[in-house]
Design an enzyme around this catalytic site. Sequence first.
Site, PDB file in Angstrom:
ATOM      1  N   ILE A  44       9.949 -14.009 -82.241  1.00 61.67           N
ATOM      2  CA  ILE A  44      10.672 -12.935 -82.069  1.00 61.67           C
ATOM      3  C   ILE A  44      10.617 -11.708 -83.659  1.00 61.67           C
ATOM      4  O   ILE A  44      10.316 -10.742 -83.926  1.00 61.67           O
ATOM      5  CB  ILE A  44      11.353 -12.053 -81.201  1.00 61.67           C
ATOM      6  CG1 ILE A  44      10.111 -12.596 -80.068  1.00 61.67           C
ATOM      7  CG2 ILE A  44      11.367 -10.627 -80.462  1.00 61.67           C
ATOM      8  CD1 ILE A  44      10.743 -12.830 -78.789  1.00 61.67           C
TER       9      ILE A  44
ATOM     10  N   ASP B  17      19.314 -17.814 -90.466  1.00 63.39           N
ATOM     11  CA  ASP B  17      18.907 -18.402 -89.623  1.00 63.39           C
ATOM     12  C   ASP B  17      19.573 -19.806 -89.207  1.00 63.39           C
ATOM     13  O   ASP B  17      19.662 -19.986 -90.721  1.00 63.39           O
ATOM     14  CB  ASP B  17      17.681 -18.972 -89.534  1.00 63.39           C
ATOM     15  CG  ASP B  17      16.612 -19.192 -88.735  1.00 63.39           C
ATOM     16  OD1 ASP B  17      16.514 -18.147 -87.180  1.00 63.39           O
ATOM     17  OD2 ASP B  17      17.120 -19.704 -87.740  1.00 63.39           O
ATOM     18  N   ASN B  18      19.861 -20.802 -88.904  1.00 62.25           N
ATOM     19  CA  ASN B  18      20.239 -22.250 -88.916  1.00 62.25           C
ATOM     20  C   ASN B  18      19.305 -22.775 -89.088  1.00 62.25           C
ATOM     21  O   ASN B  18      19.739 -24.305 -89.036  1.00 62.25           O
ATOM     22  CB  ASN B  18      21.536 -22.517 -87.779  1.00 62.25           C
ATOM     23  CG  ASN B  18      20.800 -22.816 -86.722  1.00 62.25           C
ATOM     24  OD1 ASN B  18      19.888 -22.552 -86.924  1.00 62.25           O
ATOM     25  ND2 ASN B  18      21.566 -23.033 -85.445  1.00 62.25           N
TER      26      ASN B  18
ATOM     27  N   ASN C 216      26.373 -21.600 -77.226  1.00 62.85           N
ATOM     28  CA  ASN C 216      25.921 -21.578 -79.032  1.00 62.85           C
ATOM     29  C   ASN C 216      25.504 -19.727 -78.717  1.00 62.85           C
ATOM     30  O   ASN C 216      26.048 -18.705 -79.826  1.00 62.85           O
ATOM     31  CB  ASN C 216      24.258 -22.310 -78.609  1.00 62.85           C
ATOM     32  CG  ASN C 216      23.747 -21.291 -80.242  1.00 62.85           C
ATOM     33  OD1 ASN C 216      23.853 -21.483 -81.416  1.00 62.85           O
ATOM     34  ND2 ASN C 216      22.684 -21.041 -79.984  1.00 62.85           N
TER      35      ASN C 216
ATOM     36  N   SER D 159      17.157  -9.618 -72.105  1.00 61.02           N
ATOM     37  CA  SER D 159      15.472 -10.169 -71.358  1.00 61.02           C
ATOM     38  C   SER D 159      15.963  -9.776 -69.980  1.00 61.02           C
ATOM     39  O   SER D 159      16.738  -9.407 -69.422  1.00 61.02           O
ATOM     40  CB  SER D 159      16.069 -11.740 -71.326  1.00 61.02           C
ATOM     41  OG  SER D 159      14.726 -12.298 -70.537  1.00 61.02           O
TER      42      SER D 159
ATOM     43  N   TYR E 219      21.159 -20.056 -68.997  1.00 59.85           N
ATOM     44  CA  TYR E 219      19.936 -19.299 -70.328  1.00 59.85           C
ATOM     45  C   TYR E 219      20.406 -17.284 -69.778  1.00 59.85           C
ATOM     46  O   TYR E 219      20.761 -16.660 -70.951  1.00 59.85           O
ATOM     47  CB  TYR E 219      19.152 -19.568 -70.503  1.00 59.85           C
ATOM     48  CG  TYR E 219      18.285 -18.270 -71.356  1.00 59.85           C
ATOM     49  CD1 TYR E 219      17.265 -17.717 -70.046  1.00 59.85           C
ATOM     50  CD2 TYR E 219      18.133 -17.737 -72.540  1.00 59.85           C
ATOM     51  CE1 TYR E 219      16.617 -15.862 -71.021  1.00 59.85           C
ATOM     52  CE2 TYR E 219      17.285 -16.911 -72.793  1.00 59.85           C
ATOM     53  CZ  TYR E 219      16.345 -16.133 -72.372  1.00 59.85           C
ATOM     54  OH  TYR E 219      16.231 -15.169 -72.566  1.00 59.85           O
TER      55      TYR E 219
ATOM     56  N   LYS F 119      22.745 -13.811 -71.185  1.00 59.42           N
ATOM     57  CA  LYS F 119      21.818 -13.040 -71.201  1.00 59.42           C
ATOM     58  C   LYS F 119      22.731 -11.320 -70.235  1.00 59.42           C
ATOM     59  O   LYS F 119      23.368 -10.832 -71.338  1.00 59.42           O
ATOM     60  CB  LYS F 119      20.727 -12.471 -71.056  1.00 59.42           C
ATOM     61  CG  LYS F 119      19.781 -13.538 -72.173  1.00 59.42           C
ATOM     62  CD  LYS F 119      19.815 -12.739 -73.516  1.00 59.42           C
ATOM     63  CE  LYS F 119      18.730 -13.501 -74.226  1.00 59.42           C
ATOM     64  NZ  LYS F 119      19.172 -13.458 -76.111  1.00 59.42           N
TER      65      LYS F 119
ATOM     66  N   PHE G 178      10.625  -8.038 -71.200  1.00 57.83           N
ATOM     67  CA  PHE G 178      10.067  -8.877 -70.401  1.00 57.83           C
ATOM     68  C   PHE G 178       9.828 -10.117 -70.955  1.00 57.83           C
ATOM     69  O   PHE G 178       9.873 -11.178 -72.134  1.00 57.83           O
ATOM     70  CB  PHE G 178       8.860  -7.705 -69.556  1.00 57.83           C
ATOM     71  CG  PHE G 178       9.394  -6.920 -69.126  1.00 57.83           C
ATOM     72  CD1 PHE G 178      10.586  -6.123 -69.405  1.00 57.83           C
ATOM     73  CD2 PHE G 178       9.321  -7.132 -67.438  1.00 57.83           C
ATOM     74  CE1 PHE G 178      10.906  -4.990 -68.625  1.00 57.83           C
ATOM     75  CE2 PHE G 178      10.653  -5.936 -67.073  1.00 57.83           C
ATOM     76  CZ  PHE G 178      11.486  -5.640 -67.094  1.00 57.83           C
TER      77      PHE G 178
ATOM     78  N   LEU H  44       4.078 -20.337 -70.736  1.00 55.03           N
ATOM     79  CA  LEU H  44       2.933 -19.963 -70.145  1.00 55.03           C
ATOM     80  C   LEU H  44       1.504 -20.085 -71.341  1.00 55.03           C
ATOM     81  O   LEU H  44       1.163 -21.225 -71.598  1.00 55.03           O
ATOM     82  CB  LEU H  44       2.374 -18.942 -69.433  1.00 55.03           C
ATOM     83  CG  LEU H  44       1.140 -18.686 -69.054  1.00 55.03           C
ATOM     84  CD1 LEU H  44       0.662 -19.865 -67.988  1.00 55.03           C
ATOM     85  CD2 LEU H  44       0.773 -17.601 -67.957  1.00 55.03           C
TER      86      LEU H  44
ATOM     87  N   ARG I 243       3.592 -11.583 -63.919  1.00 56.34           N
ATOM     88  CA  ARG I 243       4.869 -10.867 -65.218  1.00 56.34           C
ATOM     89  C   ARG I 243       4.325  -9.733 -65.936  1.00 56.34           C
ATOM     90  O   ARG I 243       2.735  -9.789 -65.843  1.00 56.34           O
ATOM     91  CB  ARG I 243       4.845 -12.003 -65.649  1.00 56.34           C
ATOM     92  CG  ARG I 243       5.873 -13.898 -65.212  1.00 56.34           C
ATOM     93  CD  ARG I 243       7.349 -13.206 -64.610  1.00 56.34           C
ATOM     94  NE  ARG I 243       7.985 -14.568 -64.567  1.00 56.34           N
ATOM     95  CZ  ARG I 243       7.883 -14.932 -63.387  1.00 56.34           C
ATOM     96  NH1 ARG I 243       7.347 -14.328 -62.609  1.00 56.34           N
ATOM     97  NH2 ARG I 243       8.436 -15.773 -62.865  1.00 56.34           N
TER      98      ARG I 243
HETATM   99  C1  WQD Z   1       6.111 -17.358 -67.074  1.00 54.50           C
HETATM  100  C2  WQD Z   1       4.815 -17.929 -66.247  1.00 54.50           C
HETATM  101  C3  WQD Z   1       5.466 -20.135 -64.351  1.00 54.50           C
HETATM  102  C4  WQD Z   1       4.167 -22.290 -67.820  1.00 54.50           C
HETATM  103  C5  WQD Z   1      11.486 -17.413 -69.092  1.00 54.50           C
HETATM  104  C6  WQD Z   1      12.647 -16.520 -69.121  1.00 54.50           C
HETATM  105  C7  WQD Z   1      12.539 -15.032 -69.970  1.00 54.50           C
HETATM  106  C8  WQD Z   1      11.926 -15.630 -71.903  1.00 54.50           C
HETATM  107  C9  WQD Z   1      10.418 -15.951 -71.266  1.00 54.50           C
HETATM  108  C10 WQD Z   1      13.289 -16.426 -73.291  1.00 54.50           C
HETATM  109  C11 WQD Z   1       6.175 -18.109 -64.871  1.00 54.50           C
HETATM  110  C12 WQD Z   1       3.525 -19.845 -64.926  1.00 54.50           C
HETATM  111  C13 WQD Z   1       4.017 -21.454 -67.020  1.00 54.50           C
HETATM  112  C14 WQD Z   1       3.473 -23.529 -67.377  1.00 54.50           C
HETATM  113  C15 WQD Z   1       2.862 -21.920 -65.666  1.00 54.50           C
HETATM  114  N1  WQD Z   1      12.990 -15.911 -72.286  1.00 54.50           N
HETATM  115  N2  WQD Z   1       3.698 -20.975 -65.621  1.00 54.50           N
HETATM  116  N3  WQD Z   1       2.696 -23.249 -66.447  1.00 54.50           N
HETATM  117  O1  WQD Z   1       9.560 -18.288 -67.065  1.00 54.50           O
HETATM  118  O2  WQD Z   1       8.478 -15.798 -66.687  1.00 54.50           O
HETATM  119  O3  WQD Z   1      10.773 -16.285 -68.198  1.00 54.50           O
HETATM  120  O4  WQD Z   1      10.469 -17.558 -70.758  1.00 54.50           O
HETATM  121  O5  WQD Z   1      12.537 -16.458 -74.322  1.00 54.50           O
HETATM  122  O6  WQD Z   1      14.017 -14.620 -70.157  1.00 54.50           O
HETATM  123  O7  WQD Z   1      13.064 -16.112 -68.717  1.00 54.50           O
HETATM  124  O8  WQD Z   1       8.645 -17.422 -68.768  1.00 54.50           O
HETATM  125  O9  WQD Z   1       5.826 -18.320 -69.889  1.00 54.50           O
HETATM  126  O10 WQD Z   1       7.755 -20.353 -68.949  1.00 54.50           O
HETATM  127  O11 WQD Z   1       6.757 -18.313 -67.362  1.00 54.50           O
HETATM  128  O12 WQD Z   1       2.296 -21.581 -64.076  1.00 54.50           O
HETATM  129  O13 WQD Z   1       2.806 -24.551 -67.924  1.00 54.50           O
HETATM  130  O14 WQD Z   1       3.693 -18.676 -66.179  1.00 54.50           O
HETATM  131  O15 WQD Z   1       5.964 -20.362 -63.519  1.00 54.50           O
HETATM  132  O16 WQD Z   1       5.423 -17.862 -63.949  1.00 54.50           O
HETATM  133  P1  WQD Z   1       9.066 -17.335 -67.626  1.00 54.50           P
HETATM  134  P2  WQD Z   1       7.375 -18.309 -69.147  1.00 54.50           P
END
Ligand code: WQD
Length: 343
Positions: free
Chosen positions: A13, A32-33, A101, A125, A150, A154, A179, A201, A232
């Site tokens: 980001i 940045d480190n 950290n 977040s 984590y 936040k 989000f 994901l 999501r």
């Molecule tokens: C999204 C959906 C998984 C991988 C977290 C943090 C948020 C931000 C983003 C940092 C969920 C599903 C995922 C996979 C899957 N943090 N999934 N198979 O957990 O909503 O948010 O990461 O940047 O603060 O809370 O994101 O992308 O991990 O998951 O089915 O191989 O995808 O179960 O429903 P999440 P995510």
Amino acid sequence: MHKILVTGGTGFIGSHTVVELFQAGYTPIIVDNLSNSSIQMLDQIEKIIGQRPEFHQFDLCDEAATKKFVESNPDIKGVIHFAASKAVGESVVKPLKYYHNNFFSLINLLNAYQGKPINFVFSSSCTVYGQPDILPVSESAPVKTAESPYGNTKQIAEEILSETANAYDNYQIISLRYFNPVGAHASALIGELPIGVPQNLVPFITQTAIGKREKLTVFGGDYDTVDGSCVRDYIHVVDLAKAHVAAIKLLEKGNPDGKYDVFNIGTGNGYSVIEAIKAFENASGQKLNYEVGPRRDGDIVKVWGDVSKSTAKLGWTAQLGIDEMMASAWEWEKYIQENPLAE
Ligand code: WQD
């Protein structure tokens, strides 16, 4: 134009925000480190904006280095603080790494700016909401007990920022509650660069589609949602980057609602995992190899944002939809397949 410090500016980001700041006429300064990003991101940013952003490599957990940097850069008028550890799963296994950290870097930065007027934007977040009782979730919703260290960092960081803004007269602060950030810059020159096996994901989807992963597992198909998979609010990283520019502009004008404020940064639309997969297949033309498997511990079932406050007060609304998110993520995956960046 005003110099803006971007901590974590070689990250996913952060790099997109450096581009949007520059294109809005600001001078971004990156600290940045490089613990979770590649220095080659500077070359990629340069290809987009036509000049190499100023870059300082040090760890904000180093109090002396942070103080020295701030003292020697008195013309920095704003800070966008991304630098933090951010993997939910890792935070459960290594909580001390996350508390050390994420808090030492934040507190060192705030201390270094004591007595100096500063506009400060913090990367927060939607995870602070946990599983909201009411959807879409608004900024006035209660902050719930975090599901991970984590998420806890936040929540506590937001409390530190709120109390700091209200106790001292030199800080103006905004927390942006993201989000789910996904996608990549339209140039496909910058994007998400997960180190190792992707936890999130969309990078897992694109790595499966390009053949780096054998198949995607959908974590749970028996939730109380449209198709049983979690929902999501995915937000394009370029829209998210623009929200940071809007926050800096609001702070430069002076936020009439107070010295500390929070804003939801999402689209207001919820997509299930399976809907996101279908959107990827449509946008990329790639059939995805996936199966529905067991639930992942800690996942909340469904969340999407009420973003009306950001539209009304920040003057920001997401412009890019799920198709553009998936198409840009796919273009980026193909780019780094051909042009790998050093990790
Ligand atoms: C999204 C959906 C998984 C991988 C977290 C943090 C948020 C931000 C983003 C940092 C969920 C599903 C995922 C996979 C899957 N943090 N999934 N198979 O957990 O909503 O948010 O990461 O940047 O603060 O809370 O994101 O992308 O991990 O998951 O089915 O191989 O995808 O179960 O429903 P999440 P995510």
